[in-house]
Design an enzyme around this catalytic site. Structure first.
Site, PDB file in Angstrom:
ATOM      1  N   CYS A 106       0.812  -1.228   0.000  1.00  0.00           N
ATOM      2  CA  CYS A 106       0.000   0.000   0.000  1.00  0.00           C
ATOM      3  C   CYS A 106       0.838   1.266   0.000  1.00  0.00           C
ATOM      4  O   CYS A 106       0.345   2.329  -0.363  1.00  0.00           O
ATOM      5  CB  CYS A 106      -0.913   0.040   1.211  1.00  0.00           C
ATOM      6  SG  CYS A 106      -1.443  -1.549   1.792  1.00  0.00           S
ATOM      7  N   HIS A 294      -2.309   7.142   3.400  1.00  0.00           N
ATOM      8  CA  HIS A 294      -1.893   5.972   4.184  1.00  0.00           C
ATOM      9  C   HIS A 294      -2.692   5.864   5.488  1.00  0.00           C
ATOM     10  O   HIS A 294      -2.921   4.760   5.984  1.00  0.00           O
ATOM     11  CB  HIS A 294      -0.392   6.009   4.441  1.00  0.00           C
ATOM     12  CG  HIS A 294       0.200   4.634   4.560  1.00  0.00           C
ATOM     13  ND1 HIS A 294      -0.055   3.631   3.654  1.00  0.00           N
ATOM     14  CD2 HIS A 294       0.997   4.066   5.491  1.00  0.00           C
ATOM     15  CE1 HIS A 294       0.564   2.519   4.018  1.00  0.00           C
ATOM     16  NE2 HIS A 294       1.205   2.758   5.144  1.00  0.00           N
ATOM     17  N   CYS A 301      -6.632  -2.143   6.281  1.00  0.00           N
ATOM     18  CA  CYS A 301      -5.693  -3.249   6.538  1.00  0.00           C
ATOM     19  C   CYS A 301      -5.757  -3.737   7.978  1.00  0.00           C
ATOM     20  O   CYS A 301      -5.808  -4.942   8.234  1.00  0.00           O
ATOM     21  CB  CYS A 301      -4.270  -2.849   6.161  1.00  0.00           C
ATOM     22  SG  CYS A 301      -3.415  -1.764   7.323  1.00  0.00           S
TER      23      CYS A 301
HETATM   24 FE1  SF4 Z   1      -0.575  -1.639   3.823  1.00  0.00          FE
HETATM   25 FE2  SF4 Z   1      -1.374  -1.504   6.321  1.00  0.00          FE
HETATM   26 FE3  SF4 Z   1       1.056  -2.449   5.763  1.00  0.00          FE
HETATM   27 FE4  SF4 Z   1       0.585   0.148   5.479  1.00  0.00          FE
HETATM   28  S1  SF4 Z   1       0.507  -1.011   7.398  1.00  0.00           S
HETATM   29  S2  SF4 Z   1       1.599  -1.201   3.991  1.00  0.00           S
HETATM   30  S3  SF4 Z   1      -1.571   0.128   4.831  1.00  0.00           S
HETATM   31  S4  SF4 Z   1      -0.897  -3.365   5.192  1.00  0.00           S
HETATM   32 FE    FE Z   2       2.599   0.718   7.436  1.00  0.00          FE
END
Ligand code: SF4
Ligand code: FE
Length: 484
Positions: A106, A294, A301
């Site tokens: 992400c 984010h 997530c």
């Molecule tokens: Fe993706 Fe969540 Fe990992 Fe960030 S913390 S990269 S939003 S899975």
């Molecule tokens: Fe992260």
């Protein structure tokens, strides 16, 4: 190019990189014994590629690119509607449910969506051509279905000083040389989620920059194995359990996250991969938009991971024969409430998304910050309740080697047994899984990352105070009370 299969992805990241792990320079990491530690994080990314191939998930996992007209993995998509923003959250919840960890893809996705509009706005103001460059770069990413890391956090040195006041100027990544054909950059970026597993990375500044700090206002795309890039693999709690013979002590042996300490030692960046250079006024926009995207992501997530932990908690209550005990049922209801509240935040900030002048869609900034602020708290409470229901056994239980031991194993199993119809091995695995999410490797993904990922709690509070519109609220009460 069609979407990559999980196997093609795996083959494509078997490339020469400069990697250190446990004090050792690792060549061909996929052949090294430490691959046992790395592999779960690769499996997690593979899962994304796998889900995108499945008909039942295509509506979530893929999208139609406005750049090429082709079908792309949604993790490389530039949002074209509010619906895209909502589908992003649903997709992230799905992948969290399937992997129970950070799936890493992400960050570059969010960086691309932030850069898309910021480059357009720089061009409008400064007459540059960053947007066209970025679009061309991103078309390449979409066509090859590449995994892209998003790279922001500098080491920051003395926190009381600005980048240009540090005794070591490299504490913030900066341009050290400039030529006709490109720039040379130096610095380090830390907490780099999935960097080893990524083909490319988008580098961004870490904070809003001021006059005199132009060298630090730099954004660019780079191959993760570019000459001069050194990766040092991040240590995680209980990581060497992955080197042991049995797998149950790992908790979640299939999937995991990955964080890399990345050093840029005079790395050359060609002109066509530079998306910002010296435009300090736009550095804050890039930082905030990326952080906003984010912070939105976390409403998907972490909810997916929470779903799995709630499932584990309900199951352990069954295994312990206490699933009907009212206060335990209520604790699980509380976990559901907290988890769905986070989802509400993710969906809400997406639903109130809006279109930028560049044409792409962006989440509501205030609600994305509210989302992430709640994420800094609720997973801890959900984790606490999971530990409460599961019991202290999650951190006092003998190892799998003892569980399997020819000598003491039968006794360990006898005294770990609960209800007649519950296989003791299933209970053992489940307790280890809860341990893993509470205090093992996965606690990084579920807790510390929830706290600090996409910015620590105070960063959201600053944005909330800026966006909360207190003046308007004061006017509301004045209006009702006839106060001038
Ligand atoms: Fe993706 Fe969540 Fe990992 Fe960030 S913390 S990269 S939003 S899975
Ligand atoms: Fe992260």
């Amino acid at each position: 190019m069609p979407l990559k299969t999980p196997e093609e992805y795996l083959e494509s990241i078997k490339r020469e990189v400069t990697l250190y792990m446990f004090g050792e320079k690792i060549k061909e990491f996929w052949k090294h014994p430490y691959f046992k530690i790395i592999e779960p994080s690769i499996n997690t990314v593979r899962k994304i590629y796998e889900l995108a191939q499945m008909d039942e998930y295509k509506h979530l996992m893929t999208a139609t690119s406005h750049l090429t007209g082709g079908t792309v993995n949604r993790f490389t998509h530039i949002h074209q509607s509010v619906e895209d923003l909502i589908l992003k959250i649903k997709m992230q919840r799905l992948v969290g449910q399937q992997t129970a960890c950070c799936f890493q893809r992400c960050v570059g996705f969010d960086a691309a969506n932030a850069l898309y509009s910021v480059t357009w706005e720089i061009d409008k103001k400064c007459g540059t051509n960053y947007h066209e460059r970025f679009k061309n770069y991103w078309i390449g990413v979409q066509k090859e279905d590449l995994m892209v890391a998003g790279t922001m956090t500098d080491t920051k040195g003395d926190r009381s000083k600005r980048p240009n006041q540090q005794s070591d100027p490299d504490q913030y990544l900066r341009v050290v040389e400039e030529g006709e054909d490109g720039i040379i950059v130096r610095g380090a970026k830390i907490h780099q989620t999935g960097f080893l597993n990524s083909h490319k990375a988008i580098i961004m500044p870490t904070l809003s920059l001021r006059p005199g700090e132009e060298d630090y206002a730099v954004s660019f795309g780079i191959d993760t194995n570019e000459k001069g890039i050194t990766m040092v693999y991040g240590r995680q709690t209980c990581d060497t359990r992955k080197m042991e013979e049995g797998k149950y002590d790992i908790g979640n042996w299939k999937y995991g996250g990955q964080e890399i300490f990345v050093i840029f030692d005079d790395v050359f960046v060609p002109v066509d991969q530079i998306f910002m250079k010296g435009e300090i006024k736009f550095s804050g926009d890039l930082v905030n938009r990326f952080a906003g995207f984010h912070r939105q992501s976390y409403g998907g997530c972490k909810v997916g991971v929470g779903d799995v932990l709630i499932g584990a908690t309900a199951l352990i209550a069954q295994y312990n024969g206490v699933e009907r005990v009212s206060h335990l049922r209520d604790k699980i209801v509380e976990m559901l409430h907290l988890n769905e509240t986070l989802y509400c935040c993710g969906i809400a900030c997406s639903s109130l998304g809006f279109q930028r002048e560049a044409g792409n869609y962006e989440m509501d900034m205030l609600l994305a910050n509210i989302c992430k602020q709640n994420v800094t708290r609720f997973p801890y409470e959900i984790g606490r309740l999971a530990e409460d229901v599961a019991g202290g056994i999650i951190c006092t239980m003998p190892s799998q080697a003892d569980f399997d031991s020819k000598e003491v194993g039968a006794l360990v199993k006898k005294y770990l047994s609960t209800c007649d119809d519950v296989p003791v091995e299933a209970r053992y695995k489940l307790l280890r899984f809860i341990e893993n999410l509470s205090m093992g490797v996965a606690s990084l993904s579920y807790k510390t990352e929830s706290l600090h990922g996409a910015g620590s709690p105070q960063a959201q509070r600053i944005m909330i105070s800026r966006q909360g519109n207190l003046e308007e609220k004061i006017l509301l009460v004045k209006e009702i009370l006839d106060i001038d």
